[in-house]
Structures are given as C-alpha cells and as structure tokens.
Design a protein around this motif. Structure first.
Motif, PDB file in Angstrom:
ATOM      1  N   PRO A  25       0.840  -1.205   0.000  1.00 48.65           N
ATOM      2  CA  PRO A  25       0.000   0.000   0.000  1.00 48.65           C
ATOM      3  C   PRO A  25       0.873   1.251   0.000  1.00 48.65           C
ATOM      4  O   PRO A  25       1.940   1.282   0.629  1.00 48.65           O
ATOM      5  CB  PRO A  25      -0.800  -0.114   1.307  1.00 48.65           C
ATOM      6  CG  PRO A  25      -0.697  -1.542   1.717  1.00 48.65           C
ATOM      7  CD  PRO A  25       0.628  -2.030   1.201  1.00 48.65           C
ATOM      8  N   ARG A  26       0.431   2.262  -0.714  1.00 47.59           N
ATOM      9  CA  ARG A  26       1.168   3.522  -0.691  1.00 47.59           C
ATOM     10  C   ARG A  26       1.138   4.091   0.723  1.00 47.59           C
ATOM     11  O   ARG A  26       0.110   4.017   1.415  1.00 47.59           O
ATOM     12  CB  ARG A  26       0.568   4.536  -1.657  1.00 47.59           C
ATOM     13  CG  ARG A  26       0.634   4.135  -3.109  1.00 47.59           C
ATOM     14  CD  ARG A  26       2.107   4.057  -3.590  1.00 47.59           C
ATOM     15  NE  ARG A  26       2.148   3.917  -5.041  1.00 47.59           N
ATOM     16  CZ  ARG A  26       2.025   2.778  -5.690  1.00 47.59           C
ATOM     17  NH1 ARG A  26       1.857   1.659  -5.013  1.00 47.59           N
ATOM     18  NH2 ARG A  26       2.080   2.734  -7.006  1.00 47.59           N
ATOM     19  N   GLN A  91       7.980   9.011  -7.424  1.00 46.39           N
ATOM     20  CA  GLN A  91       6.696   8.711  -8.063  1.00 46.39           C
ATOM     21  C   GLN A  91       5.925   7.648  -7.267  1.00 46.39           C
ATOM     22  O   GLN A  91       4.717   7.756  -7.075  1.00 46.39           O
ATOM     23  CB  GLN A  91       6.906   8.229  -9.504  1.00 46.39           C
ATOM     24  CG  GLN A  91       7.373   9.295 -10.471  1.00 46.39           C
ATOM     25  CD  GLN A  91       8.869   9.502 -10.396  1.00 46.39           C
ATOM     26  OE1 GLN A  91       9.335  10.571 -10.003  1.00 46.39           O
ATOM     27  NE2 GLN A  91       9.649   8.492 -10.757  1.00 46.39           N
ATOM     28  N   GLN A  94       4.294   9.099  -4.342  1.00 46.16           N
ATOM     29  CA  GLN A  94       3.223  10.024  -4.717  1.00 46.16           C
ATOM     30  C   GLN A  94       2.008   9.301  -5.295  1.00 46.16           C
ATOM     31  O   GLN A  94       1.008   9.925  -5.630  1.00 46.16           O
ATOM     32  CB  GLN A  94       3.733  11.026  -5.742  1.00 46.16           C
ATOM     33  CG  GLN A  94       4.751  12.019  -5.233  1.00 46.16           C
ATOM     34  CD  GLN A  94       4.159  13.044  -4.290  1.00 46.16           C
ATOM     35  OE1 GLN A  94       4.555  13.165  -3.144  1.00 46.16           O
ATOM     36  NE2 GLN A  94       3.179  13.788  -4.763  1.00 46.16           N
ATOM     37  N   GLY A  95       2.114   7.986  -5.452  1.00 47.59           N
ATOM     38  CA  GLY A  95       1.019   7.233  -6.047  1.00 47.59           C
ATOM     39  C   GLY A  95       0.991   7.294  -7.559  1.00 47.59           C
ATOM     40  O   GLY A  95      -0.028   6.988  -8.184  1.00 47.59           O
TER      41      GLY A  95
END
Length: 264
Positions: A25-26, A91, A94-95
């Motif tokens: 998960p981000r 990136q 940042q999703g």
C-alpha cells in the motif's frame, strides 16, 4: 556463469521485488522531508531484503554500491552490484505509476549485465555485454528519426541534485537550448527506464547533467546493446563518474550534441 546466463535470475529477482512493491500500500500522505524519508524506508527495507537474498546467492561475496548516492565512487576493479529497488521512489510515494526495479552488475567500472522491471507495466528490459538488449524477450531497436523537430526526447536530474549546483545550472541551460528545436521534452520518471525506452524507440533520446552512476549504468548498457550512441555532452564515450550523459540513435546524436554545445 556468463553475463548472458545471469540475466534470467536477475530478472527473477527484479520481478519478485516488483511483485512486492505492487502489493505494498502507498504510505499515508506526508508533510515533511523527514516523514517522506521514513515512508521510503518502510518500503525499501523489505524490498532490499528480497533482492539481497537473490543476489547474494547468485554472486556470493559481491558487494552493493550505494544506490541513492549520486556522488558515490564505484570501485575501479572487480565486481559490484548497482541496485535501486525502487527506481522512481518519488513517483511511487506520490502514487504515480512511473517506477521500476533496477539492477546492474558492474565489472571494473563497466556495466556487464542489467535488468529493469516495471511491475505496473509488466515489462522487463534485459541486456548483457555483447549479447544485445530485449524487452520481454524480444530484441529492441532505437528510433530511426533524423529530424530533431520530430523527436520526443527526455531528461532528468540526479537525486538530491542540490549537492551538484553546476548540474542544476546546466539542466536549465540545456533545456533552453534543446526545447525550441525538438518535438517535445518530457521527464517520464525513472532515469534508467527512460534510457531503456530510448533503446526501444519509445523515446528518441535522453540527456542529463550531473553525476548519477547508479541510475545511468543499467540503462546505459541496455542502450549500448540496442545500438544507441551513448556519450557525455561533449561526445566522449560515457563512463561512470562523467558529469553529463546523452543517449540517442545515430541519426539524432550529432544534432543533439550541437544543441547541447549551444547551451551557453
């Protein structure tokens, strides 16, 4: 084991790390650089553990170069792994989808085997010295364009570029020099993947100023093995430690060298 024979297990290592990243998960939104660093550390540590398990078994006793330090000096002799388990970490955090797993075996300062895997694309670039370059098992070739006005070119900067103030200045001057003469300039995420996409003709060229060996070495091998001309901004063959980088097919390389020479 030959360099060509190393590619399959290197690809397997990159793909296992990629699977882990895809399932991670981000991290929650952050408000400061310290929080950003902590978030990256929580992602990096398990990915590094997986990669070390693979590479230590594949090449016992071969050490790792520091993947995040663009100013690190590679050993001049012997073998070393250059690894970035999240190339395009900004990136990722940042999703955004533009990130990959990047690794190269470097011998006596030269990349001899490289694997790049983009887990969200399901694509893997591989190259071995003298063995050509592939994406998902198929040979790649660069673009055939000769007119800069038709070219889509890319650029980037080393991580923590503030430590290389001359590179910051050169980045600005070079963009000013190149932008009016090409079809478009883009920065599409991880440096290594952009160079590999240049090898495959998705991008028409890539340039960068500043020392950035860890990000440049894997892509440089893929590009060379695909037939791309890889030099510094002065036209000299690119080597680790150089302060600039240009990868372009023969039909565009000379044009871009001239544009970079006119950056003032």
């Amino acid at each position: 084991m030959t360099y060509q024979e190393l590619l399959a297990p290197m690809a397997a290592a990159a793909q296992e790390v990629g699977d882990l990243l895809r399932a991670t998960p981000r991290p929650a939104p952050v408000a400061s650089f310290a929080e950003l660093a902590d978030a990256y550390g929580s992602v990096e540590a398990p990915a590094v553990a997986v990669m070390r398990r693979h590479l230590d078994a594949l090449r016992p006793g071969v050490g790792w170069a520091e993947e995040l330090d663009s100013l690190a000096v590679l050993p001049p002799d012997g073998e070393v792994w250059v690894v970035d388990v999240v190339d395009g970490a900004v990136q990722f955090l940042q999703g955004l989808p533009q990130f990959c797993v990047s690794l190269a075996l470097v011998r006596d300062g030269e990349p001899v085997a490289a694997a790049l895997h983009a887990p969200l694309l399901g694509e893997t670039y591989l190259a071995a010295q003298g063995g050509g370059a592939t994406r998902n098992g198929r040979p790649v070739v660069p673009a055939v364009k000769t007119d800069p006005a038709a070219a889509v070119v890319a650029t980037s900067q080393p991580p923590f570029v503030v430590r290389q103030p001359a590179a910051v200045e050169e980045a600005g001057r070079s963009l000013t020099a190149v932008l009016p003469h090409v079809g478009a300039v883009r920065n599409l995420g991880p440096t290594s993947w952009q160079i590999a996409d240049t090898a495959a003709g998705r991008l028409d060229a890539f340039w960068q100023f500043g020392r950035d060996d860890a990000n440049l070495l894997p892509g440089a091998l893929v590009a060379r093995e695909a037939g791309v001309v890889v030099t510094d901004a002065e036209g000299r063959p690119w080597t680790a430690g150089a302060g600039s980088f240009l990868a372009a097919p023969a039909g565009l390389h000379g044009h871009l060298l001239k544009l970079l020479a006119d950056r003032g």
